[in-house]
Scaffold this motif. Structure first.
Motif, mmCIF file in Angstrom:
data_model
loop_
_atom_site.group_PDB
_atom_site.id
_atom_site.type_symbol
_atom_site.label_atom_id
_atom_site.label_comp_id
_atom_site.label_asym_id
_atom_site.label_seq_id
_atom_site.Cartn_x
_atom_site.Cartn_y
_atom_site.Cartn_z
ATOM 1 N N VAL A 178 45.252 54.953 39.124
ATOM 2 C CA VAL A 178 45.939 54.487 37.922
ATOM 3 C C VAL A 178 47.385 54.136 38.274
ATOM 4 C CG1 VAL A 178 46.757 55.142 35.636
ATOM 5 C CG2 VAL A 178 44.468 55.835 36.393
ATOM 6 N N GLY A 179 47.820 52.961 37.812
ATOM 7 C CA GLY A 179 49.182 52.503 38.085
ATOM 8 C C GLY A 179 49.281 51.507 39.223
ATOM 9 N N ASP A 180 48.210 51.329 39.998
ATOM 10 C CA ASP A 180 48.238 50.357 41.093
ATOM 11 C C ASP A 180 48.361 48.935 40.552
ATOM 12 O OD1 ASP A 180 48.005 52.281 43.008
ATOM 13 O OD2 ASP A 180 45.902 51.886 43.507
ATOM 14 N N ARG A 181 49.234 48.141 41.161
ATOM 15 C CA ARG A 181 49.345 46.709 40.866
ATOM 16 C C ARG A 181 48.343 45.976 41.748
ATOM 17 N NH1 ARG A 181 53.660 44.645 42.847
ATOM 18 N NH2 ARG A 181 54.311 43.148 41.270
ATOM 19 N N VAL A 182 47.442 45.215 41.124
ATOM 20 C CA VAL A 182 46.358 44.616 41.894
ATOM 21 C C VAL A 182 46.099 43.159 41.502
ATOM 22 C CG1 VAL A 182 45.150 46.796 42.316
ATOM 23 C CG2 VAL A 182 44.617 45.468 40.254
ATOM 24 N N ILE A 183 45.562 42.425 42.456
ATOM 25 C CA ILE A 183 44.906 41.144 42.196
ATOM 26 C C ILE A 183 43.462 41.472 41.846
ATOM 27 C CG2 ILE A 183 44.113 38.982 43.226
ATOM 28 C CD1 ILE A 183 46.527 39.193 45.140
ATOM 29 N N ALA A 184 42.915 40.823 40.844
ATOM 30 C CA ALA A 184 41.535 41.082 40.428
ATOM 31 C C ALA A 184 40.760 39.770 40.356
ATOM 32 C CB ALA A 184 41.510 41.793 39.073
ATOM 33 N N MET A 185 39.510 39.826 40.758
ATOM 34 C CA MET A 185 38.661 38.631 40.746
ATOM 35 C C MET A 185 37.285 38.979 40.205
ATOM 36 S SD MET A 185 39.575 36.948 44.471
ATOM 37 C CE MET A 185 38.701 35.420 44.072
ATOM 38 N N ASP A 186 36.677 37.991 39.544
ATOM 39 C CA ASP A 186 35.309 38.135 39.069
ATOM 40 C C ASP A 186 34.760 36.745 38.770
ATOM 41 O OD1 ASP A 186 32.934 39.291 38.308
ATOM 42 O OD2 ASP A 186 33.843 40.708 36.909
ATOM 43 N N ARG A 187 33.460 36.678 38.556
ATOM 44 C CA ARG A 187 32.838 35.388 38.246
ATOM 45 C C ARG A 187 33.423 34.793 36.978
ATOM 46 N NH1 ARG A 187 29.812 33.127 41.870
ATOM 47 N NH2 ARG A 187 28.308 34.819 42.016
ATOM 48 N N CYS A 188 33.745 35.628 36.014
ATOM 49 C CA CYS A 188 34.362 35.212 34.758
ATOM 50 C C CYS A 188 34.932 36.458 34.104
ATOM 51 C CB CYS A 188 33.343 34.528 33.825
ATOM 52 S SG CYS A 188 31.914 35.558 33.428
ATOM 53 N N GLY A 189 35.606 36.285 32.974
ATOM 54 C CA GLY A 189 36.070 37.434 32.211
ATOM 55 C C GLY A 189 37.522 37.819 32.384
ATOM 56 N N MET A 190 38.282 37.067 33.199
ATOM 57 C CA MET A 190 39.666 37.456 33.458
ATOM 58 C C MET A 190 40.631 37.000 32.368
ATOM 59 S SD MET A 190 39.280 39.235 36.114
ATOM 60 C CE MET A 190 41.018 39.634 36.175
ATOM 61 N N TRP A 191 40.187 36.176 31.437
ATOM 62 C CA TRP A 191 41.062 35.716 30.362
ATOM 63 C C TRP A 191 41.067 36.721 29.210
ATOM 64 C CZ3 TRP A 191 40.182 29.741 29.457
ATOM 65 C CH2 TRP A 191 40.534 29.051 30.627
ATOM 66 N N GLN A 192 41.412 37.938 29.503
ATOM 67 C CA GLN A 192 41.520 38.958 28.473
ATOM 68 C C GLN A 192 42.492 40.024 28.938
ATOM 69 O OE1 GLN A 192 37.832 41.184 27.850
ATOM 70 N NE2 GLN A 192 37.093 40.491 29.852
ATOM 71 N N GLU A 193 42.985 40.794 27.993
ATOM 72 C CA GLU A 193 44.016 41.779 28.317
ATOM 73 C C GLU A 193 43.476 42.993 29.040
ATOM 74 O OE1 GLU A 193 47.543 41.668 25.227
ATOM 75 O OE2 GLU A 193 45.629 41.918 24.214
ATOM 76 N N LEU A 194 42.276 43.426 28.701
ATOM 77 C CA LEU A 194 41.656 44.563 29.366
ATOM 78 C C LEU A 194 40.336 44.116 29.963
ATOM 79 C CD1 LEU A 194 42.297 47.407 26.746
ATOM 80 C CD2 LEU A 194 43.298 47.234 29.031
ATOM 81 N N VAL A 195 40.152 44.344 31.257
ATOM 82 C CA VAL A 195 38.940 43.886 31.912
ATOM 83 C C VAL A 195 38.434 44.964 32.859
ATOM 84 C CG1 VAL A 195 40.242 42.725 33.755
ATOM 85 C CG2 VAL A 195 37.895 42.023 33.277
#
Length: 404
Positions: A132-149
């Protein structure tokens, strides 16, 4: 997939203005008041408010709706983490998906977005290399256009301390695409020459920067005249205005034998031209079909024209010309070692100062449905890896309408 500009037949749009000040704050979503007799919810039971940009159907920009949902805290499955998204990227694949032309996107209603960055808010019990608290790049097939993923922990990558959330969201798709094409497929080496179409675009800028990491690489880049100063400063040796000049003729003037590598996101007749420009032992890599996209909705005539003019070869022709043609699609890369190895190499190049995502402008969540107003404008946004920030603000619709 990414593109600097839409096909030649479209008009030059006005420059999109950057948003210097965030729009006025929007009111917080109102939750139903708790009954006085209800027990006080624990931290785990407290509802979460999350906004998302949802593709509600195929078509124009009006099909993308901002929705606010109240949800319970997700129960993470093994290997998952919960990320609060701070910035997310808009790519050419989203434009295709909006028109129903991207096979890897689930059918609407669906939350689009393949890349983002943010802060981890929760981790599954078995996840030991994220906290918790880590700053990360995140990837997925879809679903990144939201505040919580919720994403797999293995699809998150620690951000360098000096990297902004905007840069982190602009790096994965464009730079991984460019890196794999140049180094894994084309085996770029010192002294080679490269033709980069849409050189002011997301992949174009990434490819140009990566070419600068190899000695004596000559870069030919196509872009509208207004972008020439920018791409020249970024490392393009010979900028070419494809709107007013024939890029084949211009390249032959400077390099009569042609080029060693062609990166082709266009398709159709441009693939044929690119193949003709190759030197012996050269390679053209097809990674898109931007010539198919000419408006807000699917254009069957443009698709048919592109398909009709597509390059068609047999192995005998390849043998006789001593040339190679290859195809690339990041969405179909399932080699975990290659996938992870590439992004770690890119993060190291970023730390060394050899690559840096170019951010044209940022938009707040509520602005996006207005920003995605015409196909050409979307292409401009995609070009520069433009991002939209999920901050609690309201869009300035008047400003956006004036900008367009």
């Amino acid at each position: 997939m990414s593109g600097e500009e839409a096909p030649t037949q479209q008009q030059e749009p006005e420059q999109v203005k950057k948003t210097d000040e965030p729009p006025p704050a929007a009111p917080e979503p109102q939750l139903e008041p708790e009954s006085s007799s209800s027990p006080t919810p624990t931290e785990e039971e407290k509802p979460l408010s999350s906004r998302a940009l949802v593709l509600t159907g195929y078509g124009g920009y009006e099909k993308i709706k901002l929705q606010v949902k109240t949800l319970k805290k997700p129960q993470l499955k093994p290997g998952e983490v919960l990320v609060r998204v701070k910035a997310c990227g808009l790519n050419f694949a989203e434009l295709l998906g909006k028109q129903g032309l991207y096979d890897l996107l689930p059918a609407p209603p669906v939350i689009m977005g393949m890349e983002g960055s943010g802060v981890i808010e929760a981790v599954a019990d078995d996840v030991k290399d994220r906290k918790v608290g880590d700053r990360v790049i995140a990837m997925d097939r879809c679903g990144m256009w939201q505040e919580l993923v919720v994403v797999l922990a293995k699809r998150t990558y620690p951000m360098p301390d000096e990297m902004s959330f905007e840069e982190a969201a602009a790096l994965p798709i464009n730079y991984m695409t460019a890196y794999m094409m140049l180094f894994e497929m084309a085996n770029l080496r010192p002294g080679k020459s490269v033709l980069i179409h849409m050189a002011a675009g997301g992949v174009g800028i990434a490819a140009t920067q990566l070419c600068q990491t190899v000695q004596d690489v000559t870069v030919f880049g196509t872009a509208s005249a207004s972008k020439h100063e920018t791409i020249s400063q970024g490392g393009v040796t010979h900028p070419i205005d494809y709107r007013t000049k024939d890029y084949v003729t211009e390249i032959r003037k400077n390099s009569p034998k042609g080029v060693d590598i062609v990166l082709d996101p266009l398709g159709g007749s441009d693939t044929q031209k690119g193949f003709g420009l190759l030197k012996p032992l050269g390679m053209i890599i097809a990674f898109g079909a931007a010539n198919c996209v000419t408006g807000q909705k699917k254009n069957l005539l443009a698709m048919a024209k592109t398909w009709y003019n597509q390059l068609s070869l047999n192995t005998l022709k390849l043998m006789q010309t001593n040339k190679a043609i290859s195809g690339f699609h990041l969405g179909y890369i399932d080699d975990e070692e290659l996938f992870d190895g590439t992004i770690f190499k890119l993060l190291e190049l970023y730390k060394q100062g050899k690559i840096k995502p170019r951010i044209d402008s940022c938009y707040h969540f509520e602005e996006v449905s207005f920003v995605i107003k015409t196909t050409y404008t979307v292409a401009i946004i995609i070009q520069c890896s433009d991002l939209f920030l999920p901050s609690f603000t309201k869009s300035d619709q008047h400003l956006l309408e004036k900008a367009f």
